[in-house]
Design a protein around this motif. Structure first.
Motif, PDB file in Angstrom:
ATOM      1  N   ARG A   1      39.760  42.898  59.469  1.00 19.34           N
ATOM      2  CA  ARG A   1      40.495  42.510  60.665  1.00 19.34           C
ATOM      3  C   ARG A   1      41.896  42.125  60.224  1.00 19.34           C
ATOM      4  N   PHE A   2      42.820  42.079  61.185  1.00 17.10           N
ATOM      5  CA  PHE A   2      44.164  41.677  60.782  1.00 17.10           C
ATOM      6  C   PHE A   2      44.124  40.236  60.298  1.00 17.10           C
ATOM      7  N   GLY A   3      44.984  39.928  59.355  1.00 18.45           N
ATOM      8  CA  GLY A   3      44.990  38.612  58.738  1.00 18.45           C
ATOM      9  C   GLY A   3      44.452  38.693  57.322  1.00 18.45           C
ATOM     10  N   LYS A   4      43.911  37.571  56.851  1.00 20.86           N
ATOM     11  CA  LYS A   4      43.412  37.489  55.475  1.00 20.86           C
ATOM     12  C   LYS A   4      42.105  38.266  55.327  1.00 20.86           C
ATOM     13  N   ASN A   5      42.023  39.063  54.273  1.00 24.53           N
ATOM     14  CA  ASN A   5      40.834  39.865  53.969  1.00 24.53           C
ATOM     15  C   ASN A   5      40.500  39.730  52.491  1.00 24.53           C
ATOM     16  N   MET A   6      39.237  39.947  52.171  1.00 25.48           N
ATOM     17  CA  MET A   6      38.796  40.014  50.777  1.00 25.48           C
ATOM     18  C   MET A   6      38.639  41.487  50.428  1.00 25.48           C
ATOM     19  N   PHE A   7      39.334  41.907  49.375  1.00 22.23           N
ATOM     20  CA  PHE A   7      39.255  43.273  48.876  1.00 22.23           C
ATOM     21  C   PHE A   7      38.407  43.270  47.611  1.00 22.23           C
ATOM     22  N   LEU A   8      37.354  44.083  47.590  1.00 27.55           N
ATOM     23  CA  LEU A   8      36.469  44.220  46.425  1.00 27.55           C
ATOM     24  C   LEU A   8      36.430  45.689  46.016  1.00 27.55           C
ATOM     25  N   VAL A   9      36.566  45.928  44.716  1.00 26.29           N
ATOM     26  CA  VAL A   9      36.462  47.289  44.186  1.00 26.29           C
ATOM     27  C   VAL A   9      35.567  47.235  42.955  1.00 26.29           C
ATOM     28  N   ASP A  10      34.419  47.898  43.038  1.00 23.43           N
ATOM     29  CA  ASP A  10      33.527  48.053  41.894  1.00 23.43           C
ATOM     30  C   ASP A  10      33.859  49.396  41.258  1.00 23.43           C
ATOM     31  N   VAL A  11      34.128  49.392  39.945  1.00 20.69           N
ATOM     32  CA  VAL A  11      34.579  50.590  39.244  1.00 20.69           C
ATOM     33  C   VAL A  11      33.526  51.012  38.225  1.00 20.69           C
ATOM     34  N   GLN A  12      33.140  52.297  38.293  1.00 17.81           N
ATOM     35  CA  GLN A  12      32.178  52.870  37.349  1.00 17.81           C
ATOM     36  C   GLN A  12      32.739  54.156  36.774  1.00 17.81           C
TER      37      GLN A  12
ATOM     38  N   PRO B   1      29.768  50.396  34.271  1.00 16.01           N
ATOM     39  CA  PRO B   1      30.941  49.671  34.784  1.00 16.01           C
ATOM     40  C   PRO B   1      32.144  49.846  33.855  1.00 16.01           C
ATOM     41  N   VAL B   2      33.310  49.936  34.469  1.00 17.53           N
ATOM     42  CA  VAL B   2      34.563  50.044  33.732  1.00 17.53           C
ATOM     43  C   VAL B   2      35.255  48.694  33.824  1.00 17.53           C
ATOM     44  N   THR B   3      35.487  48.094  32.664  1.00 16.60           N
ATOM     45  CA  THR B   3      35.961  46.707  32.639  1.00 16.60           C
ATOM     46  C   THR B   3      37.363  46.540  32.071  1.00 16.60           C
ATOM     47  N   ASN B   4      37.964  47.589  31.576  1.00 21.27           N
ATOM     48  CA  ASN B   4      39.253  47.439  30.893  1.00 21.27           C
ATOM     49  C   ASN B   4      40.421  47.977  31.716  1.00 21.27           C
ATOM     50  N   GLU B   5      40.402  47.776  33.011  1.00 16.83           N
ATOM     51  CA  GLU B   5      41.453  48.286  33.888  1.00 16.83           C
ATOM     52  C   GLU B   5      42.319  47.144  34.422  1.00 16.83           C
ATOM     53  N   GLN B   6      43.561  47.460  34.701  1.00 17.40           N
ATOM     54  CA  GLN B   6      44.419  46.594  35.500  1.00 17.40           C
ATOM     55  C   GLN B   6      44.443  47.233  36.877  1.00 17.40           C
ATOM     56  N   ALA B   7      44.089  46.470  37.903  1.00 11.78           N
ATOM     57  CA  ALA B   7      43.903  47.047  39.234  1.00 11.78           C
ATOM     58  C   ALA B   7      44.883  46.462  40.243  1.00 11.78           C
ATOM     59  N   GLN B   8      45.450  47.354  41.035  1.00 10.65           N
ATOM     60  CA  GLN B   8      46.344  46.973  42.129  1.00 10.65           C
ATOM     61  C   GLN B   8      45.952  47.751  43.365  1.00 10.65           C
TER      62      GLN B   8
ATOM     63  N   PRO C   1      39.892  41.064  37.605  1.00 12.49           N
ATOM     64  CA  PRO C   1      38.612  41.542  37.076  1.00 12.49           C
ATOM     65  C   PRO C   1      37.629  40.393  36.869  1.00 12.49           C
ATOM     66  N   ASP C   2      36.337  40.711  36.991  1.00 14.96           N
ATOM     67  CA  ASP C   2      35.299  39.713  36.677  1.00 14.96           C
ATOM     68  C   ASP C   2      34.640  39.997  35.329  1.00 14.96           C
ATOM     69  N   GLY C   3      35.064  41.054  34.641  1.00 15.14           N
ATOM     70  CA  GLY C   3      34.497  41.402  33.345  1.00 15.14           C
ATOM     71  C   GLY C   3      33.263  42.272  33.428  1.00 15.14           C
ATOM     72  N   HIS C   4      32.810  42.589  34.648  1.00 12.21           N
ATOM     73  CA  HIS C   4      31.607  43.408  34.839  1.00 12.21           C
ATOM     74  C   HIS C   4      31.872  44.631  35.713  1.00 12.21           C
ATOM     75  N   GLY C   5      33.143  45.024  35.820  1.00 10.56           N
ATOM     76  CA  GLY C   5      33.483  46.205  36.598  1.00 10.56           C
ATOM     77  C   GLY C   5      33.868  45.926  38.032  1.00 10.56           C
ATOM     78  N   ARG C   6      33.919  44.665  38.425  1.00 14.31           N
ATOM     79  CA  ARG C   6      34.332  44.311  39.787  1.00 14.31           C
ATOM     80  C   ARG C   6      35.725  43.707  39.739  1.00 14.31           C
ATOM     81  N   TYR C   7      36.565  44.182  40.660  1.00 16.44           N
ATOM     82  CA  TYR C   7      37.934  43.709  40.786  1.00 16.44           C
ATOM     83  C   TYR C   7      38.099  43.214  42.223  1.00 16.44           C
ATOM     84  N   SER C   8      38.674  42.032  42.403  1.00 19.10           N
ATOM     85  CA  SER C   8      38.748  41.470  43.749  1.00 19.10           C
ATOM     86  C   SER C   8      39.957  40.564  43.918  1.00 19.10           C
ATOM     87  N   ALA C   9      40.342  40.384  45.165  1.00 17.97           N
ATOM     88  CA  ALA C   9      41.410  39.456  45.525  1.00 17.97           C
ATOM     89  C   ALA C   9      41.476  39.360  47.042  1.00 17.97           C
TER      90      ALA C   9
END
Length: 152
Positions: A65-76, A83-90, A109-117
């Motif tokens: 929805r418009f406003g604040k959102n949580m973005f999650l990206v699981d990378v494999q 899981p891919v853990t050595n990425e810089q994600a934007q 990164p959370d160190g387990h392939g999940r990137y969030s903000a």
């Protein structure tokens, strides 16, 4: 006798009608006692590959929805499923309905392939979202694109 019955029925109907009008004017209706429900925002979820086909991404935007959102990206790794853990994600957000520039969300990164903000989608409408992953070991850049409709 018929006239009396008619007047009694008419008086009852008139009283009920006036009562309904007064209650409606005061904002009181029979459904006023029912609990108010609010629609729970839903999240957007999708799975996609990067443009080079090397990474598989599972993305979610909550509450979408418009406003604040949580973005999650699981990378494999698309080939191994690991899981891919050595990425810089934007994540880059561009409003398609109005020129508002491009927002940037730095995913942690959370160190387990999940990137969030958490990030902002400042209005409802159609959004173009680019996810950019920079491999820290070989400086390869992986990009995925998606389009999202965000409601009010």
């Amino acid at each position: 006798m018929i006239a009396t019955r008619f007047l009694s029925t008419f008086a009852i109907l008139l009283t009920l009608g006036l009562t309904s009008v007064l209650l409606a004017a005061c904002g009181i209706t029979e459904s006023a006692s029912a609990p108010l429900t609010t629609k729970t925002p839903s999240s957007f979820q999708t799975t996609l590959k990067t443009s080079d086909g090397l990474l598989l991404l599972q993305c979610s935007i909550t509450p979408n929805r418009f406003g604040k959102n949580m973005f999650l990206v699981d990378v494999q790794n698309a080939n191994t499923g690991k899981p891919v853990t050595n990425e810089q994600a934007q994540l880059f957000t561009t409003m398609l309905d109005m020129d508002m520039g491009t927002g940037v969300v730095l995913l942690q990164p959370d160190g387990h392939g999940r990137y969030s903000a958490q990030g902002m989608l400042p209005m409802d409408g159609n959004w173009d979202i680019h996810i950019q992953l920079l491999d820290a070991t070989d400086t390869a850049v992986h990009v995925a694109k998606l389009k999202v409709y965000t409601s009010a």
